[in-house]
Design an enzyme around this catalytic site. Structure first.
Site, short mmCIF file in Angstrom:
data_model
loop_
_atom_site.label_atom_id
_atom_site.label_comp_id
_atom_site.label_asym_id
_atom_site.label_seq_id
_atom_site.Cartn_x
_atom_site.Cartn_y
_atom_site.Cartn_z
CG ASP A 4 -1.99 1.08 1.27
OD1 ASP A 4 -2.45 1.34 0.12
OD2 ASP A 4 -2.48 1.46 2.24
CD GLU A 51 -0.21 5.44 -3.89
OE1 GLU A 51 0.23 5.78 -2.82
OE2 GLU A 51 -0.74 4.43 -4.42
CG ASP A 77 -8.25 4.33 -0.36
OD1 ASP A 77 -8.39 3.23 -0.38
OD2 ASP A 77 -7.69 5.26 0.19
O1 MIG Z 1 -4.06 6.05 4.28
O2 MIG Z 1 -4.06 0.72 5.32
O3 MIG Z 1 -5.93 2.20 -0.07
O4 MIG Z 1 -7.12 0.02 1.25
O5 MIG Z 1 -7.19 0.04 4.09
C1 MIG Z 1 -4.97 4.76 4.11
C2 MIG Z 1 -5.32 1.68 5.46
C3 MIG Z 1 -3.91 3.65 4.05
C4 MIG Z 1 -5.11 2.97 2.02
C5 MIG Z 1 -5.60 1.72 1.21
C6 MIG Z 1 -6.59 1.14 2.18
C7 MIG Z 1 -6.33 0.69 3.31
C8 MIG Z 1 -5.77 1.87 3.94
N1 MIG Z 1 -4.56 2.76 3.41
#
Ligand code: MIG
Length: 818
Positions: free
Chosen positions: A428, A431, A504
């Site tokens: 996650d 980017e 998201d």
């Molecule tokens: O700032 O880990 O897209 O799927 O549950 C949020 C928490 C961070 C973004 C991801 C989402 C995930 C969430 N993450």
């Protein structure tokens, strides 16, 4: 040759100067920003050939034309005659495959030709165009390639502008949240954390600089392999022009000839690779939430699946499993004994997937930080200070995954998680996302596999290199077992390392529609193993929306429900009757169709076919199909049309030409037309191509729950010949790379008095089941006998007039005789 070496040295010197210059400017912001000057190619006055590369120069700037395959030609521009050294994260190995090619010259042009395409370089103005072997021009420059010197960072902005035709359509470009046909749009590639993104919001999490043009029934692709912030304009600013440009790097693109969209996609996969075979369980249903904790909650959810008899394979731990969000640690209060928990979950069929973020907490008592700091693995600014930013753990530093040594280290950090029994890793925030600032400052330096550069160059590949490090590490640690990985950010080629989810999204009907388009578009753009957060990440779906999403998700290559922490419970049974039963029925269907999906995945992995295919890919000659975006096929045999509106009791569905069977009623329907299909909550339109063989497993609560004792073959009658495939192997090892698998081919052909089914097999794998359960659908006559390899077999006819019988899996020919 010698000239080349000198040039490389010059270039290296220049790049170092660039970095120093950037440093200088950043520290003296008021200092000399010189005016920007736009320059165009002049006229080509010389042509040279070096094997499969052709060079054209106007005396200063140089253009290189490389013949890659019969269908693929690469064009590069060097404003001052010096090309960068060959390096690409997207195309790991540029293998030259064309054997026959030549350079021609006449009064008006130079022409590089293969058996399939010609690349024309016009002498008047350096316009570059492409034509097919019938001399049909498919793509042509509208102005010569051009560039702007940007003295601020010492590089160029590079531009290519081509003619846009009146009825030209455009597809691809990853997961842009807009209409499937990109005609009239201007879009940007710059990986961005886009929480609760909206229709038309751009850019999102991924950068896939590849598009397909379709004009007058002929398709070609452009892959603009440039990792800098890139822009695409498909007739938006000027309806007669299509442009692509980047804020740095080399102007380098691949022209990929069709003529069919499918040819273009396959060739694109040849350049950038395909997804490795996933573990079979990863094609099952996944349940996720931010977050399931503590351990008791995880068990409760897992038990909920088994008690409700809803199949599920993957269960996820989001960031709260960690100690203060420190990667590779556990919160022992919530998870006192992860090994025991994961083992018990595994005994019940659940595979545990854990999240990992790139931000590493600045904390000298934290081993990962300490080691990374000592070994200088974290990204640094141009003034040599470490790049710092706030993310979930607080103050963080970030590994430079573009450094192979850092990737190796990162991969090794998964050792403990693998020992604990973790089966997959969720990547996650890559980017990369930083709270407040959004992402890294431009001046952050990256090692870039030896081709050093700033974040401007590395930003769009950062996430891909993170998940690459993760995947490669897991692959080593898990020995011969296939790891499962999922990533949010990516660049072209990320499919070699990971599946992808669209980030998201929102619990709204609009997002259900968007998700449908995004998945088709990702599949068309090289990323076949993709899915959306079923139900929508933020906001609250009602039971109807959730069920419609489960129905669509049943036919997503990747199927996972996920939701934000501040929302209500979101499991398939959370909405009560009648939703729970319908959700169960569809998730069961997912498991019944596993052998079909797995075979389709093999076709992707091995032959470069996309898993989902928009209708326009089936019938690109029909202009009306250029604007269809609801229907798609799942593999090449099953057409799906999700229900995308609340309260919809019926909907129109377009069926491509040919004959189709309604999957639910077995009714035969002629394609080449729109049909109206009832859509009560219990169903969505699903059609199967006549002549298909759809293999089916018994319903299981998870992959591996029981030994498969028999595979059902659903055979749909056809009066023309149709081929189908079934791929089988161990489902969890890399033995397929040593050719240990079985590829079965079925040929179905019907006449008015007999339906014949033939089977041939190739490969070294032997499945453990012994027989097939045949289910013949849509037979236009009542059978009098069934001959299997010449022997009479007993059969029965059920209430749907389907003919059922059993026979050995090794059959060669079945005849169902009137
Ligand atoms: O700032 O880990 O897209 O799927 O549950 C949020 C928490 C961070 C973004 C991801 C989402 C995930 C969430 N993450």
């Amino acid at each position: 040759m010698e000239e080349n070496i000198v040039n490389q040295e010059l270039l290296a010197n220049r790049l170092i100067e660039e970095e120093e210059e950037e440093f200088h400017h950043l520290n003296n912001p008021a200092d000399g920003i010189k005016p920007i000057i736009k320059k165009y190619l002049g006229v080509p006055n010389r042509a040279d050939q070096l094997e499969n590369k052709f060079y054209f120069t106007d005396g200063d700037a140089k253009v290189e034309v490389t013949v890659v395959t019969d269908e693929i030609i690469r064009v590069r521009l060097a404003p001052h005659g010096v090309f960068l050294e060959e390096f690409s994260y997207a195309v790991p190995k540029l293998e030259q495959k064309a054997i026959v090619f030549a350079l021609h010259e006449d009064e008006s042009e130079f022409r590089v030709s293969t058996n399939v395409v010609n690349c024309h370089i016009r002498k008047d103005d350096f316009f570059i165009s492409f034509s097919d072997s019938q001399n049909h021009i498919t793509s042509t420059d509208a102005v010569p390639m051009h560039w702007e010197e940007n003295v601020k960072f010492g590089g160029y902005y590079v531009y290519c502008t081509k003619t846009c035709h009146k009825e030209e359509s455009f597809f691809g470009l990853g997961d842009k949240p807009t209409e499937l046909n990109l005609r009239g749009k201007r879009l940007k590639n710059w990986n961005t954390d886009a929480y609760s993104f909206a229709w038309n919001q751009d850019p999102l999490y991924r950068s896939i600089p590849f598009y397909i043009s379709l004009n007058e029934g002929i398709a070609h692709g452009i892959f603009f392999d440039n990792t800098f912030k890139a822009h695409f304009d498909f007739g938006a600013e000027d309806t007669t022009k299509t442009s692509f440009w980047a804020d740095g790097g080399e102007l380098q693109y691949y022209y990929i000839h069709g003529p069919h969209m499918m040819d273009v996609v396959k060739s694109y996969h040849l350049l950038t690779g395909t997804h490795p075979m996933p573990p079979l369980w990863a094609l099952g249903y996944h349940q996720c939430r931010w977050s399931y904790y503590p351990e008791a909650k995880v068990r409760k959810i897992a038990n909920g699946f088994r008690e409700n008899k809803i199949p599920c394979d993957g269960i996820y731990l989001d960031i709260d499993y960690m100690d203060g969000y420190r990667c590779f640690t556990w919160n022992r209060k919530y998870f006192p004994d992860p090994k025991k928990m994961i083992k018990e979950l595994a005994a019940d069929g659940f595979k545990t997937v854990v999240i990992i973020d790139p931000g590493i907490r600045v904390d000298d008592n934290y081993a990962v930080f300490k080691e990374g700091k000592e070994k200088k693995y974290f990204c640094r600014r141009c003034d040599d200070y470490f790049m710092e930013g706030h993310v979930w753990p607080g103050r963080c530093q970030f590994p430079d995954y573009t450094n192979p040594e850092v990737r190796e280290w990162w991969g090794g950090l998964f050792d403990e998680l693998v020992q604990l029994g973790v089966a997959g890793v969720w990547n996650d925030m890559n980017e990369p996302a930083v709270f407040g600032a959004g992402t890294f400052p431009d001046d952050v330096r990256h090692q870039y596999d030896g081709f050093r550069g700033s974040h401007r160059k590395a930003h769009n590949v950062y996430g891909m290199q993170m998940v690459r490090a993760t995947y490669e590490g897991l692959r080593k640690l898990m020995k011969n077992k296939r790891p499962f990985t999922i990533t949010r950010a990516g660049y072209s080629g990320v499919q070699r390392y990971s599946s992808v989810w669209t980030g998201d999204n929102v619990a709204s009907w609009e997002h259900l529609k968007l998700g449908n388009i995004q998945m088709q578009r990702l599949s068309t753009s090289g990323i076949s193993f993709c899915g959306t957060d079923i139900g929508g990440f933020s906001g609250e779906p009602d039971g109807e929306l959730f069920t419609r999403w489960i129905q669509m998700g049943t036919f997503s290559p990747f199927m996972r429900a996920h939701s934000a922490g501040d929302t209500k419970e979101r499991e398939p049974w959370s909405f009560g009757a009648p939703f729970t039963n319908i959700n169960r029925k569809f998730i069961e269907l997912r498991y019944r169709m596993l052998p079909y999906l797995y075979s389709t995945f093999w076709e992707h992995h091995r032959y470069g076919f996309p898993i989902l295919r928009s209708v326009v890919m089936q019938e690109q000659d029909e202009i009306s199909n250029h604007f269809r975006q609801d229907e798609f096929t799942y593999g090449d045999k099953i057409l799906i049309c999700p229900v995308l509106e609340p309260g919809q009791q019926s909907r129109k569905v377009y069926l491509p030409k040919g004959k189709w069977f309604n999957f639910w009623t077995y009714e035969m329907v002629d394609g080449g037309q729109e049909v109206t299909v009832p859509t009560p909550l219990e169903t969505i339109p699903v059609f199967v191509k006549a002549g298909s063989v759809i293999p089916e497993y018994p319903v299981m609560q998870y992959v591996g729950e029981k030994e498969i004792e028999e595979v059902k073959l659903n055979i749909y009658y056809s009066n023309y010949e149709v081929n189908s495939f079934l791929f089988e192997d161990y489902g969890e090892t890399f033995a397929y790379e040593q050719d240990i698998y079985l590829e079965k081919k079925f040929v179905v052909s019907g006449k008015s008095t007999v339906l014949t089914v033939q089977q041939t097999m190739e490969g070294l794998y032997t499945p453990r089941y012994e027989s097939y359960h045949f289910n013949i659908i849509g037979l236009p006559f009542a059978p009098t006998k069934i001959l299997a390899d010449g022997k009479d077999v007993p059969y029965s006819i059920d209430e749907n007039k389907c003919v059922e019988f059993k026979f050995t899996k090794n059959f060669k020919q079945i005849e169902i005789v009137k």
